[in-house]
Design an enzyme around this catalytic site. Structure first.
Site, PDB file in Angstrom:
ATOM      1  N   ASP A   1       0.812  -1.217   0.000  1.00  0.00           N
ATOM      2  CA  ASP A   1       0.000   0.000   0.000  1.00  0.00           C
ATOM      3  C   ASP A   1       0.851   1.274   0.000  1.00  0.00           C
ATOM      4  OD1 ASP A   1      -2.323  -1.401  -0.020  1.00  0.00           O
ATOM      5  OD2 ASP A   1      -2.959  -0.888   2.013  1.00  0.00           O
TER       6      ASP A   1
ATOM      7  N   HIS B   1      -5.122   8.257   7.149  1.00  0.00           N
ATOM      8  CA  HIS B   1      -4.662   7.006   7.775  1.00  0.00           C
ATOM      9  C   HIS B   1      -3.245   7.103   8.365  1.00  0.00           C
ATOM     10  CE1 HIS B   1      -8.175   5.020   6.236  1.00  0.00           C
ATOM     11  NE2 HIS B   1      -7.823   5.154   4.977  1.00  0.00           N
TER      12      HIS B   1
ATOM     13  N   ASP C   1     -15.363  10.022   3.556  1.00  0.00           N
ATOM     14  CA  ASP C   1     -14.641   8.983   2.827  1.00  0.00           C
ATOM     15  C   ASP C   1     -15.154   7.621   3.333  1.00  0.00           C
ATOM     16  OD1 ASP C   1     -11.704   8.614   1.329  1.00  0.00           O
ATOM     17  OD2 ASP C   1     -12.160   6.988   2.731  1.00  0.00           O
TER      18      ASP C   1
ATOM     19  N   ASP D   1     -15.047   7.398  -2.458  1.00  0.00           N
ATOM     20  CA  ASP D   1     -14.998   5.933  -2.545  1.00  0.00           C
ATOM     21  C   ASP D   1     -16.228   5.262  -1.930  1.00  0.00           C
ATOM     22  OD1 ASP D   1     -14.121   6.762  -0.083  1.00  0.00           O
ATOM     23  OD2 ASP D   1     -12.205   5.698  -0.124  1.00  0.00           O
TER      24      ASP D   1
ATOM     25  N   TYR E   1     -11.462   5.740  -6.057  1.00  0.00           N
ATOM     26  CA  TYR E   1     -10.588   4.917  -6.890  1.00  0.00           C
ATOM     27  C   TYR E   1     -11.196   4.594  -8.247  1.00  0.00           C
ATOM     28  CZ  TYR E   1      -8.433   5.299  -2.488  1.00  0.00           C
ATOM     29  OH  TYR E   1      -7.894   5.861  -1.361  1.00  0.00           O
TER      30      TYR E   1
HETATM   31 ZN   LIG Z   1     -11.131   5.881   1.532  1.00  0.00          ZN
END
Ligand SMILES: [Zn+2]
Length: 377
Positions: free
Chosen positions: A91, A133, A168, A257, A296
């Site tokens: 990632d 994150h 999100d 997303d 995405y």
């Molecule tokens: Zn996300």
């Protein structure tokens, strides 16, 4: 009204590699679509090229030793120590220039916060922001430097109360941890439940600790959640809590997303719910810093961000190519031949399960958290 769109073609050209879902080029796509739909040229709007953040300001949130590792990784060096801090995973690959790129994306968000905090504009949008994150000393979920935590910390140092609203599809674990004991930052996240989706956190009973108790709100939602279920959960919880908190500034992470077409998540929204939620956030009438976050399905994400920018500026998109025979579109451009999705409600068991999960989340917050803010149930 004054608004600022932060954009740099250079920054948007950064490439995470062909197999990586995070595509910075979405920002350029958004910028171009905004121009095509005539929502970028009003007298009160300004496009500004972001500046890199002063590296010394990264430590408003990030750990110094971690930053050293990130700087080394940026030169192409690989060490075991990096892996221990999430740098070099699938990632979060080791990418040449990632440190300098992070200075630019964090710089944009920091600049956006300065602009709204100093009253130079009412609305700022940084599509390449929202790395919610990233941990103090750990890279994860495509995030290396947590621009959100840095900007909110900066705002608090200015004496401002900040409401962070994250729509999100993923839970904002890095931001939650940063302000878990804080009552001057309200963190509200709607996301797909972590039962099957990264990062696994964001349960409804994670409500903060110490003086932060009641200032961290999670609304986990089931896979299959559609527009109706999402709007129900958002409207039941977010407006009362934000109004009771009385923020000086709102930071909104408007990742796209949650869309049914998104390849990474299982929420089933169309951009109809997305627009309604952005309208509600705009309706709080506070200085607003909007950050892109995830998304995405890049063309549909760009569409969402064009709609968001139009809503935040209270203008209607007009397609200059509408009605042209044969059109100008080809390939993936076909997908953006209109900005608006057709509503697609869920049905049957999927809908029932989604509603039940949303109701459970909403009722928990209304019964356990609302009283802490003096909100009548
Ligand atoms: Zn996300």
């Amino acid at each position: 009204m004054r608004s600022v769109f932060l954009h740099s073609h250079e920054v948007a050209k950064f490439d995470f590699g062909p197999g990586h879902p995070y595509k910075p080029e979405r920002a350029t796509k958004t910028y171009e679509l905004c121009r095509r739909y005539g929502v970028m040229d009003r007298p009160w709007m300004k496009t500004m090229v972001p500046k890199p953040i002063d590296p010394g300001l990264l430590t408003l949130f990030q750990d110094e030793r971690y930053l050293d590792l990130l700087r080394e990784a940026s030169t192409g060096k690989v060490t075991l120590d990096m892996l221990g801090h999430g740098i070099g995973s699938e990632d979060n690959p080791i990418l040449p220039g990632i440190y300098e790129w992070s200075l630019m994306t964090a710089g944009a968000t920091y600049m956006g916060m300065s602009i709204v905090a100093e009253g130079e504009a009412d609305v700022v949008f940084n599509p390449l922001g929202g790395f919610h994150h990233a941990r103090r000393d750990y890279a994860e979920g495509f995030c290396y430097v947590n621009d959100v935590a840095i900007a909110i910390t900066d705002a608090m140092k200015r004496g401002l109360k900040v409401a962070f609203i994250d729509i999100d599809a993923h839970h904002c674990n890095g931001v939650q941890d940063a302000f878990y004991e804080e009552d001057r930052a309200l963190v509200v996240s709607l996301h797909e439940t972590g039962e099957a989706l990264y990062p696994g956190t964001g349960k409804v009973d994670e409500i903060g600790i110490g003086r932060g108790t009641g200032y961290n709100i999670n609304i986990p939602l089931a896979e299959g959640t559609d527009d109706e279920v999402y709007i129900y959960a958002f409207q039941e919880v977010v407006p009362p809590i934000v109004r009771a908190f009385e923020p000086n500034v709102i930071v909104a992470e408007i990742g796209a997303d949650t869309l049914r077409s998104d390849p990474l998540t299982d929420l089933m929204l169309t951009n109809n719910a997305y627009q309604e939620v952005v309208k509600t956030i705009k309706g709080f009438s506070q200085p607003l810093l909007a950050l892109g976050g995830g998304g995405y399905d890049i063309y549909r994400t760009a569409r969402c961000w064009v709609l968001a920018w139009a809503i935040l500026n209270e203008v209607e998109p007009q397609d200059e190519f509408a009605g042209t025979v044969g059109g100008m579109m080809f390939g993936p451009e076909m997908e953006v031949s209109t900005l608006y999705d057709v509503p697609r409600p869920a049905t049957g068991q999927v809908k029932e399960r989604a509603f039940a999960k949303a109701r459970e989340s909403v009722e928990f917050i209304q019964s356990r958290v609302f009283p802490l803010h003096g909100i009548e149930g």
